[in-house]
Every structure is written in structure tokens, then in C-alpha cells.
Design a protein around this motif. Structure first.
Motif: not given
Length: 367
Positions: A278-284
Motif C-alpha cells: 500500500c505504501d509503495a502504491l500510494g494507498w493509505t
């Protein structure tokens, strides 16, 4: 004939042996004679004598059932055999051990034994500790080679963490199925209709099967099942290949209008990788994708545990109940083997801490 009746016969002879009515070397009545004297069936009489043998009070020989010599003096030791140890992940849990010691009292002390995921070493430890200790706590590997010892342990034994298929010993476990169902229903209460299940493919592992069954219980018939099982080899390997497998699974699970908006992770290793993805894909986490996990690691390893729904086993209570059960077995209080399931605590996300721009619908629009 009820179980209580064969237990009464067992108790009658147990008291007679401990009170000196029957001395070492004395022969007890045969199955047929015992059945006639007590007005029971031969299988019931056989069960009573077999229980006396299991307790070490008699020996079944060619010349009949013979009273054994004096029982060995209590050692004051209880073995705790685990499939492996991992200091970083607090396994075996200090909280579990405290619960065990509290239940055992001051007269008995734990001896920790690591089988190192070796079936051969586990077998040797089970046999040796049955002779050298008053009783055994066992976290089993679950291997087929040791199925006979899981079914008929050589001494007082209580199984923890997971119950291997076919095992008939006493066990105290977390209530995996009910807890998972509650966690998934909690996600549904936040408005999630499409909830994924992510785990390792372990068809012979009862813990994974119970948690998956709880997931399906919560879905019912009107919600889609979105299950992904990863190769079990990845659990041992870890690293970049494992993380990529989790990323591939998540991207495919959330894709499209009917994609998942939340995911239940069967264990912490998968949840931590999902957070990294999630962090890598920009998801919170907690906004763009809700994550729920059966949390058995120290929560700090999840980095921001307040953003994740967590099922937390009550290890101290498991340890206490297991110790009370083992103590009863050591004291020869006969009972049918049974499995006790301890409720699991559900800690949910604080929505105030999870507010941010964007959201799940935005992610789906971009995939």
C-alpha cells in the motif's frame, strides 16, 4: 453404557490401588469377568481397564491386567514443546508462558523444548519428556509421521495453537473461526461489500482452514468470495519474491468495480507485506484499503497498528486454561479429551486517525 459408568469403574480400582487394596503384581479381573461383576458390556469394561493402563496404574500383559509398582515421584517439571522459537516475533509468547505458570502454581516449573520443525526431533522430545516430566504442553508441527503420538500421547498432554487432524488429545486454542467471522462482519459494518481473504495455501493446516471457514460464514450467500492463497514456500522464503506475490494478489483483488475494498490477512507476515505494498502504491491503509489481520506478532511490527483491524489472541487465558487442564490430567482426574476454544479480542481501526484525501473509489477508478 455411559461414559460416567466406565469412569466409575476406573475410579473404583484407582482408589483400591492407591489405598493398598490391590498390591503391585496383583491381577485384576479380566474384561469378561469385570463386565459380569458390574453388569456392563465388555467394551465398557475394556475401556475402564485401558484407562487404568493409560494412567500407569496397571500393565496389560499376556497373563492379564497386573497392578504396577509404586508410581514415580513427581518431578515438579512440565515440558513445553514448541515447533520452533522466534524471539523477534515473541514466540512462544511471554504472555502465554505467564498464564501457564500462573495456572501451574509454584510447585511446577516449565522446561522449554524446541523441536526445530523436525518431525524426528519432535517425536523424540514427546517420548522423552513424557518420562522425565509430570506433563507436556505441545505446539505440534502437525506432521503425519507423528500422528500416532498426537492421537495417543504417552503421558498427560495438552495441545496448543493448532489441533492436527485426527488428534484426540486435550487442547486449548483460540476460537479461530468465530473470531474471523466477527472481524469480517466488522468490515461489513463499515460498508465493505467485497472483502478479500489472503493466506498461504495449507490444506492440511487446521488453523488456516478454520479462519477461511469463518470468512465464508460471514460472507453468507449474497456476497462474493475473493480468496487468494499464496504458495507455502513463500512463507519460508520471504523477501522480494514474497512481497511481489502479495502485491500481485492485492492489485488483482481490488481491480474493477467489483474488486475488494478490504482484505482479511490470515497472519501478520501477510499483513505487513500488504502494508508495504500500500505504501509503495500510494494507498493509505484504513482509507484506500482496509486491512484486518489475526495479530499474533508484537503489534509494533505492523508499524502503525492503529490503522489495522486486529484480532488479538488472549494468550494469558489460553495458558491458564491449558495449565488447569494439564494439572487435572497429572492428578489422574480422568475425563474425555476435549477441545476448548478461547474467545479472541477484536481491536478496530480508529476512523479519526484514518482520515485523508482520496479513497477506495479513487483507487478503483485508476486500475
Amino acid at each position: 453404557m455411559s461414559n460416567a459408568q466406565w469412569q466409575k469403574i476406573t475410579e473404583r480400582f484407582r482408589e483400591g490401588i492407591s489405598g493398598g487394596e490391590f498390591l503391585p503384581g496383583d491381577r485384576l479381573p479380566s474384561d469378561a469377568r469385570l463386565a459380569e461383576e458390574y453388569g456392563v458390556s465388555r467394551p465398557t469394561a475394556h475401556r475402564a481397564l485401558a484407562e487404568l493402563a493409560r494412567l500407569g496404574l496397571v500393565e496389560r500383559t499376556k497373563r492379564g491386567t497386573v497392578v504396577c509398582g509404586p508410581l514415580a515421584k513427581a518431578t515438579g517439571r512440565v515440558a513445553f514443546i514448541v515447533d520452533h522459537t522466534a524471539d523477534r516475533y515473541d514466540f512462544p509468547s511471554a504472555e502465554l508462558i505467564r498464564g501457564m505458570q500462573c495456572g501451574l502454581g509454584d510447585d511446577r516449573h516449565l522446561l522449554l523444548c524446541d523441536s526445530g520443525d523436525s518431525a524426528e526431533r519432535e517425536r523424540r522430545l514427546i517420548q522423552e519428556m513424557a518420562e522425565e516430566c509430570d506433563g507436556v504442553f505441545l505446539v505440534p508441527i502437525g506432521t503425519e509421521e507423528n500422528a500416532d503420538l498426537y492421537r495417543n500421547p504417552p503421558g498427560p498432554t495438552v495441545i496448543l495453537d493448532r489441533i492436527p487432524e485426527g488428534a484426540t488429545a486435550h487442547a486449548v486454542l483460540s476460537d479461530n473461526r468465530d473470531a474471523t467471522a466477527r472481524a469480517v462482519r466488522e468490515l461489513q459494518s463499515y460498508g465493505h461489500r467485497n472483502i478479500a481473504f489472503l493466506g498461504f495455501y495449507k490444506p492440511q493446516n487446521p488453523t488456516v482452514a478454520e479462519r477461511h471457514a469463518g470468512y465464508r460464514d460471514a460472507l453468507g450467500d449474497d456476497r462474493p468470495e475473493l480468496t487468494r492463497f499464496l504458495s507455502p514456500d513463500l512463507e519460508q522464503e520471504g523477501g522480494a519474491r514474497f512481497r511481489q506475490a502479495v502485491e500481485d494478489a492485492l492489485v488483482n483483488l481490488v481491480k474493477g468495480a467489483e474488486g475488494a475494498t478490504a482484505v482479511f490477512c490470515v497472519q501478520d507476515m501477510i499483513a505487513l507485506a500488504a502494508i508495504d505494498v500500500c505504501d509503495a502504491l500510494g494507498w493509505t491503509v484504513g482509507v484506500d484499503l482496509d486491512i484486518s489481520v489475526f495479530n499474533e506478532w508484537p503489534p509494533a511490527l505492523l508499524r502503525q497498528p492503529w490503522r489495522v483491524h486486529r484480532l488479538v489472541p488472549q494468550r494469558s487465558e489460553i495458558g491458564r486454561q491449558a495449565a488447569e487442564r494439564l494439572t487435572a490430567l497429572i492428578q489422574s482426574i480422568a475425563s474425555e479429551p476435549r477441545i476448548s476454544r478461547v474467545p479472541v479480542q477484536l481491536l478496530t481501526v480508529d476512523r479519526f486517525l484514518s482520515e485523508s484525501k482520496g479513497g477506495i473509489s479513487e483507487i478503483h477508478a485508476n486500475l
